[in-house]
Motif scaffolding. Structure first.
Motif, PDB file in Angstrom:
ATOM      1  N   LYS A  39       0.829  -1.202   0.000  1.00 24.63           N
ATOM      2  CA  LYS A  39       0.000   0.000   0.000  1.00 24.63           C
ATOM      3  C   LYS A  39       0.867   1.257   0.000  1.00 24.63           C
ATOM      4  O   LYS A  39       0.593   2.211  -0.742  1.00 24.63           O
ATOM      5  CB  LYS A  39      -0.929  -0.014   1.210  1.00 24.63           C
ATOM      6  N   SER A  40       1.910   1.276   0.813  1.00 25.13           N
ATOM      7  CA  SER A  40       2.815   2.428   0.862  1.00 25.13           C
ATOM      8  C   SER A  40       3.524   2.630  -0.473  1.00 25.13           C
ATOM      9  O   SER A  40       3.679   3.763  -0.937  1.00 25.13           O
ATOM     10  CB  SER A  40       3.854   2.244   1.961  1.00 25.13           C
ATOM     11  N   THR A  41       3.932   1.535  -1.098  1.00 27.34           N
ATOM     12  CA  THR A  41       4.604   1.626  -2.399  1.00 27.34           C
ATOM     13  C   THR A  41       3.666   2.182  -3.458  1.00 27.34           C
ATOM     14  O   THR A  41       4.057   3.044  -4.256  1.00 27.34           O
ATOM     15  CB  THR A  41       5.125   0.240  -2.816  1.00 27.34           C
ATOM     16  N   ILE A  42       2.435   1.719  -3.470  1.00 21.89           N
ATOM     17  CA  ILE A  42       1.462   2.209  -4.459  1.00 21.89           C
ATOM     18  C   ILE A  42       1.134   3.672  -4.207  1.00 21.89           C
ATOM     19  O   ILE A  42       1.035   4.465  -5.154  1.00 21.89           O
ATOM     20  CB  ILE A  42       0.201   1.323  -4.442  1.00 21.89           C
ATOM     21  N   GLN A  43       0.979   4.064  -2.939  1.00 20.58           N
ATOM     22  CA  GLN A  43       0.699   5.473  -2.639  1.00 20.58           C
ATOM     23  C   GLN A  43       1.862   6.373  -3.028  1.00 20.58           C
ATOM     24  O   GLN A  43       1.661   7.462  -3.569  1.00 20.58           O
ATOM     25  CB  GLN A  43       0.391   5.646  -1.156  1.00 20.58           C
ATOM     26  N   LEU A  44       3.088   5.917  -2.775  1.00 20.98           N
ATOM     27  CA  LEU A  44       4.265   6.702  -3.140  1.00 20.98           C
ATOM     28  C   LEU A  44       4.367   6.860  -4.650  1.00 20.98           C
ATOM     29  O   LEU A  44       4.588   7.970  -5.156  1.00 20.98           O
ATOM     30  CB  LEU A  44       5.533   6.056  -2.588  1.00 20.98           C
ATOM     31  N   SER A  45       4.193   5.759  -5.373  1.00 19.18           N
ATOM     32  CA  SER A  45       4.280   5.857  -6.831  1.00 19.18           C
ATOM     33  C   SER A  45       3.122   6.659  -7.400  1.00 19.18           C
ATOM     34  O   SER A  45       3.268   7.331  -8.424  1.00 19.18           O
ATOM     35  CB  SER A  45       4.337   4.463  -7.463  1.00 19.18           C
ATOM     36  N   ILE A  60       4.128  10.372  -6.787  1.00 22.09           N
ATOM     37  CA  ILE A  60       5.214  10.776  -7.679  1.00 22.09           C
ATOM     38  C   ILE A  60       4.738  10.800  -9.124  1.00 22.09           C
ATOM     39  O   ILE A  60       5.104  11.673  -9.896  1.00 22.09           O
ATOM     40  CB  ILE A  60       6.427   9.830  -7.525  1.00 22.09           C
ATOM     41  N   GLY A  61       3.938   9.828  -9.480  1.00 20.70           N
ATOM     42  CA  GLY A  61       3.474   9.672 -10.850  1.00 20.70           C
ATOM     43  C   GLY A  61       3.976   8.347 -11.394  1.00 20.70           C
ATOM     44  O   GLY A  61       5.162   8.037 -11.280  1.00 20.70           O
ATOM     45  N   TYR A  62       3.048   7.563 -11.942  1.00 15.39           N
ATOM     46  CA  TYR A  62       3.410   6.222 -12.402  1.00 15.39           C
ATOM     47  C   TYR A  62       4.419   6.252 -13.552  1.00 15.39           C
ATOM     48  O   TYR A  62       5.343   5.455 -13.596  1.00 15.39           O
ATOM     49  CB  TYR A  62       2.161   5.446 -12.824  1.00 15.39           C
ATOM     50  N   SER A  63       4.252   7.190 -14.473  1.00 17.74           N
ATOM     51  CA  SER A  63       5.174   7.240 -15.616  1.00 17.74           C
ATOM     52  C   SER A  63       6.584   7.619 -15.169  1.00 17.74           C
ATOM     53  O   SER A  63       7.575   7.075 -15.669  1.00 17.74           O
ATOM     54  CB  SER A  63       4.668   8.217 -16.674  1.00 17.74           C
ATOM     55  N   ARG A  64       6.688   8.530 -14.203  1.00 13.28           N
ATOM     56  CA  ARG A  64       8.009   8.906 -13.700  1.00 13.28           C
ATOM     57  C   ARG A  64       8.665   7.731 -12.973  1.00 13.28           C
ATOM     58  O   ARG A  64       9.866   7.487 -13.130  1.00 13.28           O
ATOM     59  CB  ARG A  64       7.886  10.104 -12.762  1.00 13.28           C
ATOM     60  N   CYS A  65       7.893   6.986 -12.194  1.00 14.53           N
ATOM     61  CA  CYS A  65       8.433   5.809 -11.502  1.00 14.53           C
ATOM     62  C   CYS A  65       8.919   4.767 -12.502  1.00 14.53           C
ATOM     63  O   CYS A  65       9.987   4.175 -12.313  1.00 14.53           O
ATOM     64  CB  CYS A  65       7.373   5.201 -10.588  1.00 14.53           C
TER      65      CYS A  65
END
Length: 98
Positions: free
Chosen positions: A44-50, A53-58
């Motif tokens: 959950k923390s990883t998904i919230q962080l990405s 930030i933005g999925y394309s940037r990650c």
């Protein structure tokens, strides 16, 4: 567990570390009682962080860093764990135990 010798068809045992330590450590990690509590929160923390930030940037960061991580971390580990396998053997795919 081991590799099959091409000439004699005998099983060559793997070194102690790759035969006993790695599988045992993975089983202990997966069987740990806090894993069901820790893993959902970590995902959950990883998904919230990405998401923040933005999925394309990650994805771009991951694609940019993967070659460097392979050179710095993965290649030395492969060299250490699988040094007993010779790369110049005729049938490299016989080593299915990797």
């Amino acid at each position: 567990t081991g590799d099959i010798d091409v000439d004699t068809h005998a099983i060559i045992p793997k070194p102690f570390f790759t035969r006993c330590i790695i599988p045992g450590t993975l089983v202990q990690i997966l069987d740990h009682p806090t894993l069901p509590d820790l893993l959902p929160g970590l995902l959950k923390s990883t998904i919230q962080l990405s998401s923040s930030i933005g999925y394309s940037r990650c994805i771009r960061w991951i694609l940019a860093l993967m070659p460097a991580m392979k050179i710095v971390m993965v290649d030395p580990m492969i060299g250490f764990f699988f040094e007993h396998i010779k790369e110049d053997e005729e049938d490299f795919f016989i080593h299915y135990a990797e």
